[in-house]
Enzyme design. Structure first.
Site, PDB file in Angstrom:
ATOM      1  N   SER A 182       0.812  -1.221   0.000  1.00  0.00           N
ATOM      2  CA  SER A 182       0.000   0.000   0.000  1.00  0.00           C
ATOM      3  C   SER A 182       0.840   1.263   0.000  1.00  0.00           C
ATOM      4  O   SER A 182       0.302   2.348   0.208  1.00  0.00           O
ATOM      5  CB  SER A 182      -0.933   0.009   1.222  1.00  0.00           C
TER       6      SER A 182
ATOM      7  N   LYS B  96      -7.083   3.171   8.056  1.00  0.00           N
ATOM      8  CA  LYS B  96      -6.182   4.204   7.550  1.00  0.00           C
ATOM      9  C   LYS B  96      -6.845   5.572   7.564  1.00  0.00           C
ATOM     10  O   LYS B  96      -6.205   6.576   7.914  1.00  0.00           O
ATOM     11  CB  LYS B  96      -5.725   3.829   6.137  1.00  0.00           C
TER      12      LYS B  96
END
Length: 284
Positions: A191, A234
């Site tokens: 990511s 996140k």
């Protein structure tokens, strides 16, 4: 077991209904002998306990309760009312201010990413630099194999698109160093591709990343932004850090529905499908 972090409104409710009454009782106080307003609780949450859970928050409330009990034992009249000016003397220095956190992207070559950790989500900075010497790539920061591959793909994409990005080919012949701070913490996962790419392009073009933006997403050699996991964790991490805009892959747009509504309404989300869109949004 993966447990999502709390956002500020949830922490405030937990503190008011559970944590503060328990700490007041443990300090030997009556419920009406200590007054802490919601504004003060929110300030404690935001400036002293930047975390996914509430364990640190309960410790801070315990400190306030014990110090209030000490004041009453010393002869002060109850109730003890906690004001904003009392927090630093009672709790010590606050965590790093949001302005200081955002200031890290004030120089080209630094980008703000997001990662999932054992305690929820966290903000992850990526630093890129160049030096004279044999062309190549140096990676530091206890990176796993997947993250190292992401960095290599990012550099390859930048090299293959140098003309479109306005990058001098001579600058690409230097040795690149990409560093993920907090090197004592192992990091891995697909990511960080968009973050590394943004750091590299910013370094080579002299453009800084917008301080209010964080990003997550994997990339391909063709410059596509690929989906990732842990979107909710996140986004909550970005919200805790005071960031107001988040870049997530277009394929993860539906995952934003898992983010609490109060957080969604206070933030702006960008869902690019390619790196050109990411750079247009992220770089100043």
């Amino acid at each position: 077991i993966t447990i999502d972090g709390y956002h500020e409104a949830e922490k405030l409710t937990i503190a008011r209904e559970h944590l503060l009454p328990r700490q007041i009782h443990r300090a030997g106080l009556e419920p009406d002998e200590l007054e802490i307003s919601d504004d003060i609780l929110t300030e404690v949450v935001e400036r002293w306990t930047r975390e996914a859970g509430v364990r640190g928050l309960e410790r801070r409330l315990g400190t306030l309760s014990r110090k209030a009990a000490t004041k009453i034992a010393a002869g002060e009249d109850a109730p003890i009312v906690i004001e904003s000016a009392d927090l630093r003397p009672m709790l010590g220095p606050a965590r790093k201010d949001r302005e200081e956190l955002m200031g890290r992207t004030s120089v080209p070559g630094v980008a703000t990413g997001l990662a999932v950790t054992g305690s929820g989500g966290d903000v992850l900075f990526v630093e890129a630099g160049t030096m004279d010497g044999e062309p190549g790539l140096t990676l530091t920061g206890q990176l796993g194999d997947v993250m190292q591959e992401s960095a290599k793909i990012a550099l390859s994409w930048v090299r293959s698109n140098a003309d479109e990005l306005g990058i001098d080919s001579a600058d690409l012949q230097k040795r690149f160093h990409i560093h993920f701070p907090a090197g004592a913490i192992p990091k891995d996962g697909p990511s960080a591709g968009v973050t590394v790419t943004t750091a590299l392009v910013g370094l080579l073009t002299g453009r800084t990343m917008r301080s209010e933006v964080a990003m997550t997403g994997e990339i391909s050699l063709q410059g596509l932004v690929l989906p990732i996991g842990g979107v909710k964790q996140k986004v909550l991490a970005a919200h805790r850090a005071g960031l107001t805009e988040v870049i997530v892959p277009s394929a993860n747009a539906d995952d934003l529905e898992d983010v609490p509504e109060a957080v969604r309404e206070s933030m702006t989300f960008h869902t690019p499908s390619n790196l050109s869109e990411v750079l247009e949004t992220a770089l100043a």
